[in-house]
Every structure is written in structure tokens, then in C-alpha cells.
Design a protein around this motif. Structure first.
Motif, PDB file in Angstrom:
ATOM      1  N   MET A   1       0.716  -1.485  -0.098  1.00  0.00           N
ATOM      2  CA  MET A   1      -0.090  -0.014   0.090  1.00  0.00           C
ATOM      3  C   MET A   1       0.871   1.170   0.084  1.00  0.00           C
ATOM      4  O   MET A   1       0.278   2.283  -0.637  1.00  0.00           O
ATOM      5  N   ALA A   2       2.085   0.979   0.491  1.00  0.00           N
ATOM      6  CA  ALA A   2       2.686   2.350   0.756  1.00  0.00           C
ATOM      7  C   ALA A   2       3.269   2.831  -0.760  1.00  0.00           C
ATOM      8  O   ALA A   2       3.491   4.184  -0.664  1.00  0.00           O
ATOM      9  N   ASN A   3       3.443   2.100  -1.915  1.00  0.00           N
ATOM     10  CA  ASN A   3       3.680   2.648  -2.879  1.00  0.00           C
ATOM     11  C   ASN A   3       2.729   3.087  -3.949  1.00  0.00           C
ATOM     12  O   ASN A   3       2.974   3.566  -5.029  1.00  0.00           O
ATOM     13  N   LYS A   4       1.391   3.106  -3.394  1.00  0.00           N
ATOM     14  CA  LYS A   4       0.378   3.401  -4.269  1.00  0.00           C
ATOM     15  C   LYS A   4       0.290   5.097  -4.061  1.00  0.00           C
ATOM     16  O   LYS A   4       0.401   5.546  -2.989  1.00  0.00           O
ATOM     17  N   LYS A   5      -0.147   5.670  -5.151  1.00  0.00           N
ATOM     18  CA  LYS A   5      -0.260   7.208  -5.133  1.00  0.00           C
ATOM     19  C   LYS A   5      -1.410   7.415  -4.235  1.00  0.00           C
ATOM     20  O   LYS A   5      -2.498   6.926  -4.208  1.00  0.00           O
ATOM     21  N   VAL A   6      -1.412   8.746  -3.892  1.00  0.00           N
ATOM     22  CA  VAL A   6      -2.517   9.210  -2.907  1.00  0.00           C
ATOM     23  C   VAL A   6      -2.879  10.553  -3.525  1.00  0.00           C
ATOM     24  O   VAL A   6      -2.304  11.549  -3.912  1.00  0.00           O
ATOM     25  N   ALA A   7      -4.157  10.808  -3.788  1.00  0.00           N
ATOM     26  CA  ALA A   7      -4.642  11.812  -4.511  1.00  0.00           C
ATOM     27  C   ALA A   7      -5.893  12.486  -3.732  1.00  0.00           C
ATOM     28  O   ALA A   7      -6.652  11.717  -3.013  1.00  0.00           O
ATOM     29  N   ILE A   8      -5.924  13.903  -3.738  1.00  0.00           N
ATOM     30  CA  ILE A   8      -6.869  14.701  -3.095  1.00  0.00           C
ATOM     31  C   ILE A   8      -7.876  15.103  -4.361  1.00  0.00           C
ATOM     32  O   ILE A   8      -7.217  15.509  -5.321  1.00  0.00           O
ATOM     33  N   VAL A   9      -9.152  14.769  -4.377  1.00  0.00           N
ATOM     34  CA  VAL A   9      -9.994  15.000  -5.338  1.00  0.00           C
ATOM     35  C   VAL A   9     -11.199  15.892  -4.960  1.00  0.00           C
ATOM     36  O   VAL A   9     -12.005  15.471  -3.894  1.00  0.00           O
ATOM     37  N   THR A  10     -11.385  17.392  -4.990  1.00  0.00           N
ATOM     38  CA  THR A  10     -12.074  17.978  -4.695  1.00  0.00           C
ATOM     39  C   THR A  10     -13.466  18.001  -5.695  1.00  0.00           C
ATOM     40  O   THR A  10     -13.361  18.044  -6.834  1.00  0.00           O
ATOM     41  N   GLY A  11     -14.681  18.285  -5.297  1.00  0.00           N
ATOM     42  CA  GLY A  11     -15.691  18.397  -6.193  1.00  0.00           C
ATOM     43  C   GLY A  11     -16.041  16.871  -6.471  1.00  0.00           C
ATOM     44  O   GLY A  11     -16.700  16.607  -7.597  1.00  0.00           O
ATOM     45  N   ALA A  12     -15.769  16.261  -5.561  1.00  0.00           N
ATOM     46  CA  ALA A  12     -15.777  14.534  -5.861  1.00  0.00           C
ATOM     47  C   ALA A  12     -17.096  13.773  -5.651  1.00  0.00           C
ATOM     48  O   ALA A  12     -17.314  12.636  -5.956  1.00  0.00           O
ATOM     49  N   ALA A  13     -18.089  14.547  -5.397  1.00  0.00           N
ATOM     50  CA  ALA A  13     -19.589  14.098  -5.090  1.00  0.00           C
ATOM     51  C   ALA A  13     -20.149  13.640  -6.726  1.00  0.00           C
ATOM     52  O   ALA A  13     -21.126  12.620  -6.579  1.00  0.00           O
ATOM     53  N   SER A  14     -19.820  14.265  -7.785  1.00  0.00           N
ATOM     54  CA  SER A  14     -20.526  14.122  -8.937  1.00  0.00           C
ATOM     55  C   SER A  14     -19.867  14.810 -10.188  1.00  0.00           C
ATOM     56  O   SER A  14     -18.684  15.374  -9.827  1.00  0.00           O
ATOM     57  N   GLY A  15     -20.286  14.476 -11.159  1.00  0.00           N
ATOM     58  CA  GLY A  15     -19.707  14.994 -12.417  1.00  0.00           C
ATOM     59  C   GLY A  15     -18.271  14.889 -12.648  1.00  0.00           C
ATOM     60  O   GLY A  15     -17.696  13.609 -12.446  1.00  0.00           O
ATOM     61  N   ILE A  16     -17.392  15.591 -13.194  1.00  0.00           N
ATOM     62  CA  ILE A  16     -15.968  15.524 -13.435  1.00  0.00           C
ATOM     63  C   ILE A  16     -15.349  15.052 -12.375  1.00  0.00           C
ATOM     64  O   ILE A  16     -14.529  14.332 -12.210  1.00  0.00           O
ATOM     65  N   GLY A  17     -15.569  15.536 -11.242  1.00  0.00           N
ATOM     66  CA  GLY A  17     -14.819  15.299  -9.958  1.00  0.00           C
ATOM     67  C   GLY A  17     -15.010  13.938  -9.632  1.00  0.00           C
ATOM     68  O   GLY A  17     -14.105  12.999  -9.189  1.00  0.00           O
ATOM     69  N   PHE A  18     -16.425  13.252  -9.731  1.00  0.00           N
ATOM     70  CA  PHE A  18     -16.580  11.928  -9.271  1.00  0.00           C
ATOM     71  C   PHE A  18     -15.847  10.803 -10.282  1.00  0.00           C
ATOM     72  O   PHE A  18     -15.229  10.067  -9.949  1.00  0.00           O
ATOM     73  N   SER A  19     -16.034  11.336 -11.745  1.00  0.00           N
ATOM     74  CA  SER A  19     -15.738  10.612 -12.654  1.00  0.00           C
ATOM     75  C   SER A  19     -13.875  10.437 -12.629  1.00  0.00           C
ATOM     76  O   SER A  19     -13.406   9.308 -12.995  1.00  0.00           O
ATOM     77  N   THR A  20     -13.381  11.590 -12.265  1.00  0.00           N
ATOM     78  CA  THR A  20     -11.886  11.563 -12.043  1.00  0.00           C
ATOM     79  C   THR A  20     -11.429  10.827 -10.957  1.00  0.00           C
ATOM     80  O   THR A  20     -10.579   9.964 -10.841  1.00  0.00           O
ATOM     81  N   ALA A  21     -12.405  10.828  -9.666  1.00  0.00           N
ATOM     82  CA  ALA A  21     -12.032   9.924  -8.590  1.00  0.00           C
ATOM     83  C   ALA A  21     -12.258   8.260  -9.144  1.00  0.00           C
ATOM     84  O   ALA A  21     -11.359   7.508  -8.520  1.00  0.00           O
ATOM     85  N   GLU A  22     -13.152   8.144  -9.897  1.00  0.00           N
ATOM     86  CA  GLU A  22     -13.467   6.959 -10.012  1.00  0.00           C
ATOM     87  C   GLU A  22     -12.268   6.321 -10.996  1.00  0.00           C
ATOM     88  O   GLU A  22     -11.798   5.118 -10.821  1.00  0.00           O
ATOM     89  N   ALA A  23     -11.673   7.193 -11.821  1.00  0.00           N
ATOM     90  CA  ALA A  23     -10.526   6.726 -12.886  1.00  0.00           C
ATOM     91  C   ALA A  23      -9.340   6.430 -11.973  1.00  0.00           C
ATOM     92  O   ALA A  23      -8.561   5.466 -12.186  1.00  0.00           O
ATOM     93  N   LEU A  24      -9.121   7.331 -11.027  1.00  0.00           N
ATOM     94  CA  LEU A  24      -7.802   7.124 -10.009  1.00  0.00           C
ATOM     95  C   LEU A  24      -7.874   5.925  -9.335  1.00  0.00           C
ATOM     96  O   LEU A  24      -7.105   5.204  -9.140  1.00  0.00           O
ATOM     97  N   ALA A  25      -9.277   5.694  -8.826  1.00  0.00           N
ATOM     98  CA  ALA A  25      -9.426   4.244  -8.132  1.00  0.00           C
ATOM     99  C   ALA A  25      -9.165   3.308  -9.019  1.00  0.00           C
ATOM    100  O   ALA A  25      -8.476   2.163  -8.231  1.00  0.00           O
ATOM    101  N   LYS A  26      -9.703   3.246 -10.104  1.00  0.00           N
ATOM    102  CA  LYS A  26      -9.378   2.265 -11.070  1.00  0.00           C
ATOM    103  C   LYS A  26      -7.861   1.928 -11.135  1.00  0.00           C
ATOM    104  O   LYS A  26      -7.361   0.551 -11.324  1.00  0.00           O
ATOM    105  N   GLU A  27      -7.192   2.908 -11.115  1.00  0.00           N
ATOM    106  CA  GLU A  27      -5.690   2.884 -11.263  1.00  0.00           C
ATOM    107  C   GLU A  27      -4.775   2.396  -9.806  1.00  0.00           C
ATOM    108  O   GLU A  27      -3.873   2.518  -9.806  1.00  0.00           O
ATOM    109  N   GLY A  28      -5.799   2.227  -8.894  1.00  0.00           N
ATOM    110  CA  GLY A  28      -5.197   1.817  -7.652  1.00  0.00           C
ATOM    111  C   GLY A  28      -4.732   3.144  -6.633  1.00  0.00           C
ATOM    112  O   GLY A  28      -4.160   2.804  -5.635  1.00  0.00           O
TER     113      GLY A  28
END
Length: 90
Positions: A1-28
Motif C-alpha cells: 500500500m505504501a507505493n500507491k499514489k495518494v490523491a485529493i479530489v475536490t468536487g468529488a461527489a458528482s460530475g467531473i470530480g466523481f469521474s476523476t476519482a473513479e478513474a484514479l481508483a481504478k488505477e489503484g
């Protein structure tokens, strides 16, 4: 887990923010998500994983809390995706 990237995503509840969070999560990527809409944000976090803060990020202290939360939970921040915005409803 220590080698995984960590991202802060604001506006993450919907729209572009959620889609971005979803894509980042799929990448681990480990997620720290923020939005003003707590209910939608909680649902988004349940779908993609990660931790979240429901807050108005136009207030400096909430931004500080968000970064502190990321540092306490993951120890670092590698990526910042700032999608949160203000709407003029006049």
C-alpha cells in the motif's frame, strides 16, 4: 500500500470530480475526496473507496483540515485534482 499514489479530489461527489476519482481508483490510487454535498459524497466514497470530508473549501480552515486528513491517513499527497467550484445563483 505504501507505493500507491495518494490523491485529493475536490468536487468529488458528482460530475467531473466523481469521474476523476473513479478513474484514479481504478488505477489503484488511494483517495481523499471532498465536496459540500455530504450525502452525495458519502455515496461516491462508497462506490470508489477512500476517505472523505464534506466541507466548504472556500474556507481556508477546511482546506487545511482536508490536507491534514490526507497526511494523517496516508502520510503524503501525490496528486491534487481541484474540481470544486462556486456557482453564482443570483
Amino acid at each position: 500500500m505504501a507505493n500507491k499514489k495518494v490523491a485529493i479530489v475536490t468536487g468529488a461527489a458528482s460530475g467531473i470530480g466523481f469521474s476523476t476519482a473513479e478513474a484514479l481508483a481504478k488505477e489503484g490510487t488511494q483517495l481523499v475526496m471532498a465536496d459540500v454535498n455530504e450525502e452525495k459524497l458519502k455515496n461516491a466514497a462508497e462506490k470508489v473507496g477512500g476517505i472523505y470530508l464534506a466541507a466548504d473549501l472556500s474556507k481556508r480552515e477546511n482546506c487545511k483540515t482536508l490536507v491534514e486528513m490526507a497526511m494523517e491517513h496516508y502520510g503524503r499527497v501525490d496528486i491534487l485534482v481541484n474540481v470544486a467550484g462556486l456557482q453564482n445563483v443570483c
